[in-house]
Design an enzyme around this catalytic site. Structure first.
Site, PDB file in Angstrom:
ATOM      1  N   THR A 207       3.823   1.297  24.411  1.00 25.81           N
ATOM      2  CA  THR A 207       3.207   0.376  23.450  1.00 25.81           C
ATOM      3  C   THR A 207       3.671  -1.022  23.837  1.00 25.81           C
ATOM      4  O   THR A 207       4.861  -1.332  23.759  1.00 25.81           O
ATOM      5  CB  THR A 207       3.631   0.695  22.004  1.00 25.81           C
ATOM      6  OG1 THR A 207       5.055   0.726  21.920  1.00 25.81           O
ATOM      7  CG2 THR A 207       3.063   2.036  21.576  1.00 25.81           C
TER       8      THR A 207
ATOM      9  N   ALA B 146       4.000  -9.584  19.145  1.00 26.21           N
ATOM     10  CA  ALA B 146       4.535 -10.267  17.965  1.00 26.21           C
ATOM     11  C   ALA B 146       4.020  -9.619  16.690  1.00 26.21           C
ATOM     12  O   ALA B 146       4.584  -9.810  15.617  1.00 26.21           O
ATOM     13  CB  ALA B 146       4.152 -11.746  17.996  1.00 26.21           C
TER      14      ALA B 146
ATOM     15  N   LEU C 176       0.820  -1.210   0.000  1.00 25.33           N
ATOM     16  CA  LEU C 176       0.000   0.000   0.000  1.00 25.33           C
ATOM     17  C   LEU C 176       0.853   1.259   0.000  1.00 25.33           C
ATOM     18  O   LEU C 176       0.447   2.279  -0.569  1.00 25.33           O
ATOM     19  CB  LEU C 176      -0.925   0.008   1.219  1.00 25.33           C
ATOM     20  CG  LEU C 176      -1.835  -1.212   1.403  1.00 25.33           C
ATOM     21  CD1 LEU C 176      -2.695  -1.038   2.659  1.00 25.33           C
ATOM     22  CD2 LEU C 176      -2.711  -1.420   0.191  1.00 25.33           C
ATOM     23  N   GLY C 177       2.014   1.212   0.663  1.00 27.10           N
ATOM     24  CA  GLY C 177       2.838   2.402   0.727  1.00 27.10           C
ATOM     25  C   GLY C 177       4.143   2.178   1.449  1.00 27.10           C
ATOM     26  O   GLY C 177       4.377   1.115   2.044  1.00 27.10           O
TER      27      GLY C 177
ATOM     28  N   TRP D 294       5.718  -4.038  16.740  1.00 27.64           N
ATOM     29  CA  TRP D 294       6.491  -5.241  17.081  1.00 27.64           C
ATOM     30  C   TRP D 294       7.987  -5.077  16.830  1.00 27.64           C
ATOM     31  O   TRP D 294       8.753  -5.994  17.081  1.00 27.64           O
ATOM     32  CB  TRP D 294       5.960  -6.453  16.298  1.00 27.64           C
ATOM     33  CG  TRP D 294       6.110  -6.320  14.802  1.00 27.64           C
ATOM     34  CD1 TRP D 294       7.207  -6.626  14.054  1.00 27.64           C
ATOM     35  CD2 TRP D 294       5.134  -5.827  13.898  1.00 27.64           C
ATOM     36  NE1 TRP D 294       6.978  -6.351  12.729  1.00 27.64           N
ATOM     37  CE2 TRP D 294       5.706  -5.869  12.598  1.00 27.64           C
ATOM     38  CE3 TRP D 294       3.827  -5.366  14.043  1.00 27.64           C
ATOM     39  CZ2 TRP D 294       5.008  -5.456  11.465  1.00 27.64           C
ATOM     40  CZ3 TRP D 294       3.145  -4.964  12.911  1.00 27.64           C
ATOM     41  CH2 TRP D 294       3.725  -5.011  11.645  1.00 27.64           C
TER      42      TRP D 294
ATOM     43  N   HIS E 233       6.028   6.340  10.373  1.00 30.85           N
ATOM     44  CA  HIS E 233       7.409   5.965  10.038  1.00 30.85           C
ATOM     45  C   HIS E 233       8.232   7.202   9.677  1.00 30.85           C
ATOM     46  O   HIS E 233       9.400   7.335  10.090  1.00 30.85           O
ATOM     47  CB  HIS E 233       7.425   5.009   8.843  1.00 30.85           C
ATOM     48  CG  HIS E 233       6.964   3.617   9.149  1.00 30.85           C
ATOM     49  ND1 HIS E 233       7.410   2.905  10.239  1.00 30.85           N
ATOM     50  CD2 HIS E 233       6.109   2.791   8.486  1.00 30.85           C
ATOM     51  CE1 HIS E 233       6.855   1.702  10.243  1.00 30.85           C
ATOM     52  NE2 HIS E 233       6.050   1.614   9.190  1.00 30.85           N
TER      53      HIS E 233
ATOM     54  N   THR F 234      -3.796   4.381   5.943  1.00 31.89           N
ATOM     55  CA  THR F 234      -2.460   4.041   5.439  1.00 31.89           C
ATOM     56  C   THR F 234      -1.511   5.222   5.569  1.00 31.89           C
ATOM     57  O   THR F 234      -0.355   5.072   5.975  1.00 31.89           O
ATOM     58  CB  THR F 234      -2.544   3.594   3.966  1.00 31.89           C
ATOM     59  OG1 THR F 234      -3.293   2.381   3.882  1.00 31.89           O
ATOM     60  CG2 THR F 234      -1.157   3.372   3.380  1.00 31.89           C
TER      61      THR F 234
ATOM     62  N   HIS G 255      -0.220   5.717   9.081  1.00 28.55           N
ATOM     63  CA  HIS G 255       0.815   4.727   9.385  1.00 28.55           C
ATOM     64  C   HIS G 255       2.158   5.143   8.787  1.00 28.55           C
ATOM     65  O   HIS G 255       3.186   5.154   9.485  1.00 28.55           O
ATOM     66  CB  HIS G 255       0.368   3.372   8.824  1.00 28.55           C
ATOM     67  CG  HIS G 255       1.360   2.262   9.012  1.00 28.55           C
ATOM     68  ND1 HIS G 255       1.224   1.303   9.999  1.00 28.55           N
ATOM     69  CD2 HIS G 255       2.493   1.942   8.331  1.00 28.55           C
ATOM     70  CE1 HIS G 255       2.245   0.449   9.917  1.00 28.55           C
ATOM     71  NE2 HIS G 255       3.018   0.816   8.909  1.00 28.55           N
ATOM     72  N   GLU G 256       2.154   5.494   7.484  1.00 30.17           N
ATOM     73  CA  GLU G 256       3.420   5.823   6.812  1.00 30.17           C
ATOM     74  C   GLU G 256       4.040   7.104   7.371  1.00 30.17           C
ATOM     75  O   GLU G 256       5.260   7.207   7.510  1.00 30.17           O
ATOM     76  CB  GLU G 256       3.196   5.948   5.307  1.00 30.17           C
ATOM     77  CG  GLU G 256       2.783   4.659   4.618  1.00 30.17           C
ATOM     78  CD  GLU G 256       3.741   3.506   4.888  1.00 30.17           C
ATOM     79  OE1 GLU G 256       4.948   3.745   5.060  1.00 30.17           O
ATOM     80  OE2 GLU G 256       3.271   2.358   4.932  1.00 30.17           O
TER      81      GLU G 256
END
Length: 715
Positions: free
Chosen positions: A269, A273, A196-197, A248, A240, A233, A236-237
């Site tokens: 957090t 896993a 997705l990205g 995890w 990063h 999405t 989320h990116e």
């Protein structure tokens, strides 16, 4: 002194790339890209410089409640298809992004009770930039037409956007803008995995334009081409991009037990896993608890926080306070230029300060070619502020409008311009699109025989419509033809790979066809070399171009087995190939049938088209045309020629008929149009030429069965 250390990330992937037969979707590829970048000298240098900067800087510590604004640009890389997403879809994605980062998402309280109250307002907002690096006013979106849209080659894609976008053709620095690259698909050659990205961690991207993130168009927002399932999405990116790992740890291998020994460098957090998919904790009576190393921070073994945006659960609803601090630390550091993005001067320089005004009047239409009586929806796209509209629709009903998005009906065949004047109350701007709306003429009767001998141009004429994105287009060739003087040619030698050109017919009445119909045409072509791959297709439509169905495809050696490295020109009849199409089925036997020829460049050679023939019955190598007695227009004379104030037009028809009389300039632009009820025998029409500038013009007289053209001079 607080030092911010950006850790070098490597990974091993647990995905078996060779075993997959069908594409497997991986939500994020940031870790794979990190490992890839670690091998590139440019990125290694970025990393070393980042580490040095981090070790020697005194980070800014912002007071609580400080909201950082980040200028954003959506760079849409498309091939003219659905991946050219709408402005509305971009705005929807921006809304979701801001909701997620300001804890305003509607499902923010739908987390496991143990985490309720620990959700963080990150106090970061994303604002569309309105100024390009050179100060050009724009809407925060660039569009780039390029076939590399679905290739796995991020650096090439960034270069294509930089050099070919519609706003500013140079670098969009990564320390001025958060560059979001919207592409068609992302995959790895030789792999069945798609993603997705992905993005770059702060220490890798440097200050270049590539310091942003890539995302596929159908993971942008929740409307348009997006299904809504992956609407976070981008959240989320960007996590990063602001130095967050997956919950995890630093791999792309969720559900591995050894991930319990990894860490995302955020205390609050819980160790996990990782999970891909599955039930959300708030509704799951048996919440997941994949690791037991949480006692140090929590004081007890707590369940996994799968509602975190940095997990793969598709339950993303929150960031934690620890993640908030880590992201804000990244923004307050010079590493990757993040601390310049929100600076007061950069906010002004990028136009993210809220001081917006009308930059440009822009509009679009849901269709530009219709049958008479058709309706067109016009959409205002003026930016960035507009509160008044003055529309002009020659040939339309209404002929003018002051509403933002008018609906217009066109009843009279012709080619019309549309104009818009937009205002924000202080500034006015206009856009005029000439020859923008095409209202198709009455349908022709079969047989159709088109040799292009009567045309001087294909530009803006009723009989043929030319579509061309860029480069060379279909045009009249005045020196080459099959046993004639003219044909249509496309100078494809040297054209960009992936470029499309189309030649589209006027409507044809097939409603009276009883058996079968044949569409024949002749073409001349030679390949440039064995590696080129030009494509030629024929489409048909039974609803006035609302939809097209492909009926013929040829490419590569199917078009020609002969090769010529130099630009090809047919030299004899042997260079021409005849094609007969008999697969036009009865559901296309309507009164507004159309057909079109499409050529897609594969870096091959020139293409020529002539003697298009449509007729009822079986294929014939001999041209099928009207018999002599069926030709309705027997003569056409103009006087005085040159004309001064008036022009007399005298023509003879065999039978009473409805004729269309048009005046065109040498470019093919229609200047006048009249419908005439012609009587059997001689007919005399007088037109006023006082409003025509000195020069050459063409009179075109059309009936359902034939047409004639003559030129005249205005002195």
């Amino acid at each position: 002194m607080k030092n911010i250390l950006f850790t070098l990330l490597f990974l091993t992937s647990a995905f078996n790339l060779s075993a997959q037969q069908e594409p497997t979707v991986v939500p994020c590829w940031t870790d794979e890209k990190t490992a890839e970048y670690a091998l590139l000298p440019e990125y290694q240098q970025n990393y070393l410089q980042s580490q040095l900067a981090a070790a020697n800087e005194t980070p800014i510590v912002s007071p609580k409640g400080t909201v950082y604004k980040i200028p954003v640009v959506f760079h849409i890389l498309h091939d003219g298809g659905v991946n050219n997403i709408s402005r509305e879809q971009v705005l929807d994605a921006l809304r979701i992004l801001n909701e997620d980062y300001r804890l305003q998402n509607p499902d923010a309280n739908m987390v496991a009770s143990v985490f309720d109250g620990s959700q963080a307002d990150i106090e970061i907002e994303f604002v569309l930039a309105t100024k390009a690096p050179d100060g050009t006013c724009f809407m925060g979106i660039t569009r780039t037409y390029n076939p590399i849209v679905s290739n796995d080659g991020d650096l090439n894609q960034v270069e294509a956007i930089r050099d070919g976008n519609d706003v500013y053709n140079s670098d969009w620095p990564g320390d001025m803008y958060l560059n979001i690259f919207v592409v068609g698909s992302i995959s790895t050659p030789g792999s069945s995995l798609i993603t997705l990205g992905y993005t770059t961690y702060p220490q890798w991207g440097g200050l270049s334009m590539g310091n942003g993130f890539h995302v596929i168009h159908d993971a942008v927002g929740s409307i348009g081409t997006s299904g809504g399932f992956d609407e976070s999405t981008s959240s989320h990116e960007i996590g990063h991009w602001l130095n967050l790992r997956h919950t995890w740890g630093n791999s792309n291998s969720p559900s591995e037990s050894e991930n319990c020994d990894e860490d995302d460098l955020v205390d609050d957090t819980p160790r996990c896993a990782g999970i891909q998919g599955g039930s959300c904790s708030s509704t799951n009576p048996n919440p997941l608890n994949s690791c037991d190393q949480d006692n140090g921070y929590w004081g007890f073994d707590i369940q996994d926080q799968i509602e975190n945006y940095m997990d793969y659960s598709h339950c993303g609803r929150m960031f934690s306070e620890g993640q908030k601090q880590r992201m804000r630390d990244a923004l307050e550091s010079s590493v990757g230029g993040r601390n310049n993005l929100w600076s007061a001067q950069n906010i002004i320089d990028t136009g993210a300060d809220g001081n917006i005004y009308l930059c440009k009047a822009v509009f679009d239409a849901d269709k530009t070619t219709i049958c008479a009586g058709g309706v067109i929806n016009f959409t205002d796209g003026s930016f960035n502020v507009v509160n008044g509209w003055t529309w002009s629709f020659p040939g339309g009903s209404p002929a003018s409008s002051s509403i933002q998005n008018p609906v217009v009906t066109y009843n009279i065949p012709g080619i019309y311009e549309v104009a818009l004047i937009a205002t924000d109350g202080l500034i006015s701007n206009s856009e005029v699109k000439t020859a923008y709306i095409r209202v198709l003429p009455a349908s022709q009767n079969i047989p159709i025989l088109e040799g292009f001998e009567t045309y001087s141009t294909l530009n803006n004429i009723n009989e043929w419509e030319v579509k061309n994105e860029e480069g060379e287009a279909f045009e009249i060739n005045n020196s080459i033809g099959l046993n004639s003087q003219k044909c249509v040619s496309l100078m494809n030698n040297g054209e960009a790979e992936g470029s499309y050109d189309e030649l589209i017919s006027t409507p044809v009445d097939l409603s009276g066809v009883a058996n079968n119909i044949t569409l024949s045409f002749r073409y001349a072509y030679k390949r440039k070399n064995e590696n080129d791959d030009d494509w030629f297709r024929v489409f048909v439509s039974n609803d006035c171009e609302a939809s097209w169905v492909i009926r013929k495809t040829m490419h590569g050696f199917q078009l020609s087995s002969d090769q010529q490295s130099t630009p090809f020109t047919p030299g004899s009849e042997d260079d021409w190939t005849t094609v007969h199409m008999t697969n036009i089925s009865s559901n296309f036997f309507v009164d507004n049938f159309r057909y079109k020829f499409q050529f897609q460049s594969g870096e091959g050679n020139n293409f020529y088209l002539d003697n298009i023939n449509m007729y009822e019955g079986s294929p014939s190598d001999e041209l099928v045309s009207l018999s002599e007695e069926e030709v309705t227009i027997l003569g056409l004379n103009l006087y005085p020629n040159p004309a001064d104030e008036e022009l007399n037009i005298v023509f003879t028809v065999a039978n009473e008929d409805i004729m269309q009389l048009t005046v065109q300039d040498v470019s093919g632009k229609q200047l006048k149009s009249n419908t005439i009820k012609a009587l059997s025998g001689s007919n005399h029409v007088l037109i006023d030429t006082k409003d025509l500038a000195n020069g050459m013009y063409f009179i075109r007289l059309n009936s359902a069965k034939s047409s004639k053209v003559a030129h005249f001079i205005v002195k």
